[in-house]
Design an enzyme around this catalytic site. Structure first.
Site, mmCIF file in Angstrom:
data_model
loop_
_atom_site.group_PDB
_atom_site.id
_atom_site.type_symbol
_atom_site.label_atom_id
_atom_site.label_comp_id
_atom_site.label_asym_id
_atom_site.label_seq_id
_atom_site.Cartn_x
_atom_site.Cartn_y
_atom_site.Cartn_z
ATOM 1 C CE LYS A 137 -0.432 -2.984 -3.811
ATOM 2 N NZ LYS A 137 -1.710 -2.703 -3.241
ATOM 3 C CG HIS A 162 -2.558 3.597 3.450
ATOM 4 N ND1 HIS A 162 -3.435 3.010 4.061
ATOM 5 C CD2 HIS A 162 -2.745 1.870 2.789
ATOM 6 C CE1 HIS A 162 -4.590 2.131 4.600
ATOM 7 N NE2 HIS A 162 -3.729 1.187 3.601
ATOM 8 C CG HIS A 183 -4.992 -7.414 3.198
ATOM 9 N ND1 HIS A 183 -3.663 -6.961 2.743
ATOM 10 C CD2 HIS A 183 -5.802 -6.121 3.157
ATOM 11 C CE1 HIS A 183 -4.067 -5.643 2.310
ATOM 12 N NE2 HIS A 183 -4.946 -5.359 3.294
ATOM 13 C CE1 TYR A 189 -7.754 -1.319 7.813
ATOM 14 C CE2 TYR A 189 -6.446 0.766 6.810
ATOM 15 C CZ TYR A 189 -6.995 -0.285 7.311
ATOM 16 O OH TYR A 189 -6.511 -1.643 5.805
#
Length: 301
Positions: free
Chosen positions: A177, A273, A247, A282
């Site tokens: 991203k 991230h 995912h 997580y």
């Protein structure tokens, strides 16, 4: 309640502004308009007479009726945007929504397959390779192995270039991203499955095929929807209740790394991230698993 002429005119004008002025999609404009029509029915006054108190009452009614937090968040965004625009255009006297806040969205823990479930999924994909022996079965096995080994997003996997795989370093380089590049380790089983697929990729490829690792059945670029279907079918074949999407394999990779002792920053880098706060979800997943194991096993839990 039927919309008054005042509400109808303002909503139509705002919808035109969203479509032409902001270039929003027809679907998004329709959703915003629906939110505003529901607001108009709830407050039962003209747009210029809406107060912050009425807006808060509307939110409270939605919450008591069991509306999802995400729905309330979207409606607040719709209303804030509408009144900011209307006040800016001089169509209402003031903006009653400037201090309107949606309730904080509850964070749902992601569904994470266990290591055993992942093993069953890969076993089912391997069994298909033995039964069918065609290159697409090899592709699907490699796809599942790479997703779980690397934690790639499905869009990243589909765009993976042939030159992105470094066998010497057992890694793959991806563009994530925001155009950010990162290098992620690959396990030996994933590399083995990848080599098996690439050894027969030419049977699927055509002169027009892109230089991507994974291809569709006709030699074109692999569509993310096809990749999702592959994962759903592979996990479904692993047994009842095992079906998940791509995912969930990303979630599983991160959770199993943290359970195995990996530090949060390393997992953050592998997942791509922007903030470690996103990766911290997580740690909650692993904590919940520990609690569940404790409750099940401890005699005085």
């Amino acid at each position: 309640m039927e919309l008054s002429a005042g509400w109808r005119a303002l909503i139509e004008e705002y919808a035109a502004h969203l479509a032409s002025g902001r270039g929003l999609s027809e679907h998004t404009v329709r959703a915003y308009s629906t939110d505003l029509r529901e607001l108009a029915a709830a407050v039962e006054v003209e747009p210029g007479k809406v107060t912050l108190s009425r807006l808060r009452g509307w939110l409270a009614d939605m919450s008591e009726a069991g509306a999802a937090s995400s729905t309330i968040q979207r409606r607040v965004a719709s209303v804030r945007g509408f009144f900011a625009w209307a006040a800016g255009e001089g169509l209402v006297g003031n903006d009653p929504a400037t201090r309107l806040k949606a309730p904080k969205r509850g964070r749902r823990l992601p569904k994470v397959p266990t290591g055993a479930a992942i093993g069953d999924t890969i076993g089912a994909a391997e069994a298909r390779v033995l039964e069918e022996g065609d290159p697409l079965a090899l592709r699907d096995l490699a796809l599942v192995e790479v997703l779980y080994s690397s934690g790639l997003r499905v869009s990243e996997l589909c765009a993976l270039g042939l030159g992105a795989v470094d066998r010497g370093r057992r890694s793959v380089t991806v563009l994530g991203k925001g155009g950010k590049q990162r290098t992620v380790p690959l396990g030996v089983p994933a590399l083995t499955a990848l080599d098996a697929w690439l050894g027969r990729r030419s049977e699927v490829a055509s002169p027009a095929s892109p230089d991507t690792v994974f291809l569709g059945a006709r030699g074109g670029a692999l569509d993310p929807r096809v990749a999702r279907r592959v994962v759903h079918e592979a996990t479904r074949a692993a047994g009842p209740g095992a079906e998940v999407g791509p995912h969930a394999l990303r979630h599983a990779m991160a959770t199993h790394l943290i359970e195995g002792g990996a530090d949060l920053r390393s997992v953050q880098e592998m997942l791509g991230h922007a903030s470690v706060a996103t990766t911290q979800i997580y740690t909650h997943v692993t904590t919940e698993r520990l609690r569940a194991a404790y409750r099940q096993a401890h005699p005085r839990a």
